[in-house]
Design an enzyme around this catalytic site. Structure first.
Site, PDB file in Angstrom:
ATOM      1  N   TYR A   1     -27.248 -26.126  18.684  1.00 22.74           N
ATOM      2  CA  TYR A   1     -28.450 -25.276  18.799  1.00 22.74           C
ATOM      3  C   TYR A   1     -28.097 -23.877  19.307  1.00 22.74           C
ATOM      4  O   TYR A   1     -28.671 -22.878  18.880  1.00 22.74           O
ATOM      5  CB  TYR A   1     -29.471 -25.926  19.738  1.00 22.74           C
ATOM      6  CG  TYR A   1     -30.051 -27.214  19.186  1.00 22.74           C
ATOM      7  CD1 TYR A   1     -31.136 -27.187  18.321  1.00 22.74           C
ATOM      8  CD2 TYR A   1     -29.498 -28.445  19.515  1.00 22.74           C
ATOM      9  CE1 TYR A   1     -31.663 -28.357  17.793  1.00 22.74           C
ATOM     10  CE2 TYR A   1     -30.022 -29.622  18.997  1.00 22.74           C
ATOM     11  CZ  TYR A   1     -31.108 -29.565  18.139  1.00 22.74           C
ATOM     12  OH  TYR A   1     -31.614 -30.723  17.612  1.00 22.74           O
TER      13      TYR A   1
ATOM     14  N   ARG B   1     -50.013 -31.909  27.697  1.00 22.30           N
ATOM     15  CA  ARG B   1     -49.216 -30.827  27.112  1.00 22.30           C
ATOM     16  C   ARG B   1     -50.090 -29.602  26.865  1.00 22.30           C
ATOM     17  O   ARG B   1     -49.693 -28.464  27.141  1.00 22.30           O
ATOM     18  CB  ARG B   1     -48.604 -31.319  25.811  1.00 22.30           C
ATOM     19  CG  ARG B   1     -47.734 -30.335  25.066  1.00 22.30           C
ATOM     20  CD  ARG B   1     -47.370 -30.977  23.723  1.00 22.30           C
ATOM     21  NE  ARG B   1     -46.384 -30.272  22.972  1.00 22.30           N
ATOM     22  CZ  ARG B   1     -46.653 -29.256  22.147  1.00 22.30           C
ATOM     23  NH1 ARG B   1     -47.892 -28.825  22.021  1.00 22.30           N
ATOM     24  NH2 ARG B   1     -45.676 -28.691  21.471  1.00 22.30           N
TER      25      ARG B   1
ATOM     26  N   ARG C   1     -37.715 -41.057  23.051  1.00 20.63           N
ATOM     27  CA  ARG C   1     -38.881 -40.181  22.849  1.00 20.63           C
ATOM     28  C   ARG C   1     -40.202 -40.898  23.150  1.00 20.63           C
ATOM     29  O   ARG C   1     -41.221 -40.632  22.515  1.00 20.63           O
ATOM     30  CB  ARG C   1     -38.915 -39.636  21.416  1.00 20.63           C
ATOM     31  CG  ARG C   1     -37.817 -38.642  21.103  1.00 20.63           C
ATOM     32  CD  ARG C   1     -38.146 -37.277  21.686  1.00 20.63           C
ATOM     33  NE  ARG C   1     -37.061 -36.338  21.483  1.00 20.63           N
ATOM     34  CZ  ARG C   1     -37.021 -35.444  20.502  1.00 20.63           C
ATOM     35  NH1 ARG C   1     -37.990 -35.367  19.643  1.00 20.63           N
ATOM     36  NH2 ARG C   1     -36.016 -34.614  20.408  1.00 20.63           N
TER      37      ARG C   1
ATOM     38  N   ARG D   1     -45.698 -37.222  21.467  1.00 22.96           N
ATOM     39  CA  ARG D   1     -46.949 -36.901  20.776  1.00 22.96           C
ATOM     40  C   ARG D   1     -47.731 -38.085  20.225  1.00 22.96           C
ATOM     41  O   ARG D   1     -48.897 -37.940  19.879  1.00 22.96           O
ATOM     42  CB  ARG D   1     -46.661 -35.898  19.652  1.00 22.96           C
ATOM     43  CG  ARG D   1     -46.505 -34.483  20.188  1.00 22.96           C
ATOM     44  CD  ARG D   1     -46.152 -33.521  19.100  1.00 22.96           C
ATOM     45  NE  ARG D   1     -44.833 -33.841  18.567  1.00 22.96           N
ATOM     46  CZ  ARG D   1     -44.275 -33.236  17.522  1.00 22.96           C
ATOM     47  NH1 ARG D   1     -44.939 -32.303  16.871  1.00 22.96           N
ATOM     48  NH2 ARG D   1     -43.072 -33.573  17.116  1.00 22.96           N
TER      49      ARG D   1
ATOM     50  N   ASP E   1     -35.940 -31.704  28.195  1.00 24.22           N
ATOM     51  CA  ASP E   1     -35.290 -31.579  26.889  1.00 24.22           C
ATOM     52  C   ASP E   1     -33.822 -31.236  27.102  1.00 24.22           C
ATOM     53  O   ASP E   1     -33.460 -30.623  28.115  1.00 24.22           O
ATOM     54  CB  ASP E   1     -35.955 -30.494  26.037  1.00 24.22           C
ATOM     55  CG  ASP E   1     -35.535 -30.632  24.580  1.00 24.22           C
ATOM     56  OD1 ASP E   1     -36.134 -31.465  23.878  1.00 24.22           O
ATOM     57  OD2 ASP E   1     -34.584 -29.949  24.153  1.00 24.22           O
TER      58      ASP E   1
END
Ligand code: 1CP
Length: 340
Positions: free
Chosen positions: A148, A34, A21, A25, A71
């Site tokens: 998911y 973004r 990652r 952020r 992703d």
């Protein structure tokens, strides 16, 4: 490329390092792109901007490899599922897979074609990335992706998946098989577009008991590994099944690198697996909050892996509120302390 050499157990001048990652952020530069792109999915679908954020951690923190910005959930999304990333909630599928009809609607061929924007991101990034830095492609393990698809988002107890597992295991196998077929072609296309290695993330491996894990997750990971190795033997494959330290002695397969999560003692993984595989990992990501905590861990890990093939990494993803300065300190320290 020192990263690829380390994957293939060749001699390297220092231990290459990257962070799971790493494009994310905690970087103000990421947040700016973004916002400009109009959200996370739009950013994934925009090859120019996705390539820009893929390259940011190489330029800003000095890692030895870039990981494609995308992703694991773009695969089911492009197979036809409706995906949204909701702030504070994470990924949400409004149309989870409940019955055979839902699965039938999902289209493998459409997915691998619709994912063109990923292959384009790879091409642009590989052109811009320094020749001595590696570009890592990735996917989710079919089990992790399926959680998911079945739950409709993140889950604490995997109740819907487990219900299927014990009430209708055949249907769960059908879902996993379909994701596996799509993933094989997806990774192959990433390799054709120019990635230098691939990583398979099995973030939710620990949700399954041992025998069930090998039957419902590991088996499908190996199917992907064997498919790719038969065609692209020179491309290193990294597997990262999180939280399965109790079954390290059962780990075997034709991949190159085993990713060790932070809860697994690295010395244990070394003793069981390092004669076969390069190990990747495994600093506790929260140590990035403190320089002293980083130093203590980097020193210990370098010592533990001395003389063995190693890629330094965190034992899971970097958190959004980590000071960038500490991430830079971590990368520099790994290079300094592991130099031969
Ligand atoms: O707000 C934002 O900007 C979105 C946050 C974010 C980011 C930066 C998500 C949402 N995904 C990503 C990128 C991402 N995801 C990468 C890019 C490359 C890099 O590492 O820099 C990678 C490799 C992933 C893989 C991924 N997505 C995994 C496997 C790795 C892991 O961390 O375990 C998983 C489980 C996901 C699902 C996902 N994507 C995003 C969220 C919030 C989640 C859910 C996580 C959960 O269920 O807890």
């Amino acid at each position: 490329m020192i990263f690829v050499d380390a994957c293939l157990k060749k001699e390297v001048p220092y231990t290459p390092v990257w962070m799971m990652r790493q494009a994310g952020r905690y970087l103000p530069e990421y947040r700016a792109v973004r916002k400009d792109a109009g959200g996370f999915i739009s950013l994934c679908k925009n090859p120019k901007k996705a390539s820009e954020v893929t390259l940011q951690p190489v330029d800003i923190v000095g890692v030895d490899a870039a990981i494609l910005f995308s992703d694991i959930l773009v695969v089911p999304m492009e197979m036809g599922m409706d995906l949204e990333f909701i702030v504070g909630r994470g990924p949400v599928f409004s149309d989870p897979v409940v019955c055979e009809e839902d699965l039938k609607k999902l289209d493998i061929q459409k997915a691998v074609k619709n994912l063109d924007y990923v292959y384009e991101t790879i091409k642009i990034t590989r052109e811009k990335l320094a020749k001595d830095k590696a570009l890592i492609g990735f996917c989710g393990a079919p089990w992790t992706v399926a959680t998911y698809m079945i739950e409709g988002g993140s889950t604490k107890n995997y109740a819907k998946c487990k219900k299927l597992l014990y009430q209708n295991p055949e249907f769960l196998h059908q879902i996993l098989s379909k994701v596996t077929q799509a993933t094989k072609i997806y990774l192959e296309n990433q390799i054709k577009a120019g990635v230098n290695a691939v990583q398979i993330f099995d973030s939710w491996a620990s949700a399954l008991e041992k025998d069930v894990y090998f039957d419902f997750s590991w088996k499908y990971i190996l199917e992907i590994v064997d498919y790719l190795k038969a065609k692209y033997p020179e491309i290193p494959i990294i597997v990262f099944p999180k939280g399965i330290s109790a079954y390290l002695d059962k780990i075997d397969g034709n991949f190159d690198v085993f990713g060790v999560d932070w809860s697994t003692p690295l010395a244990l993984a070394r003793d069981i697996l390092s004669h076969k595989y390069t190990l990747q990992g495994n600093m506790e990501p929260c140590r990035l909050y403190s320089k002293d905590a980083i130093k203590e861990s980097v020193e210990k890990i370098v010592k533990t892996m001395k003389g063995k093939s190693h890629i330094f990494n965190l034992g899971h993803g970097i958190l959004p509120d980590i000071p960038v300065e500490n991430a830079k300190y971590f990368i520099n320290l790994v290079h300094e302390l592991s130099a031969k």
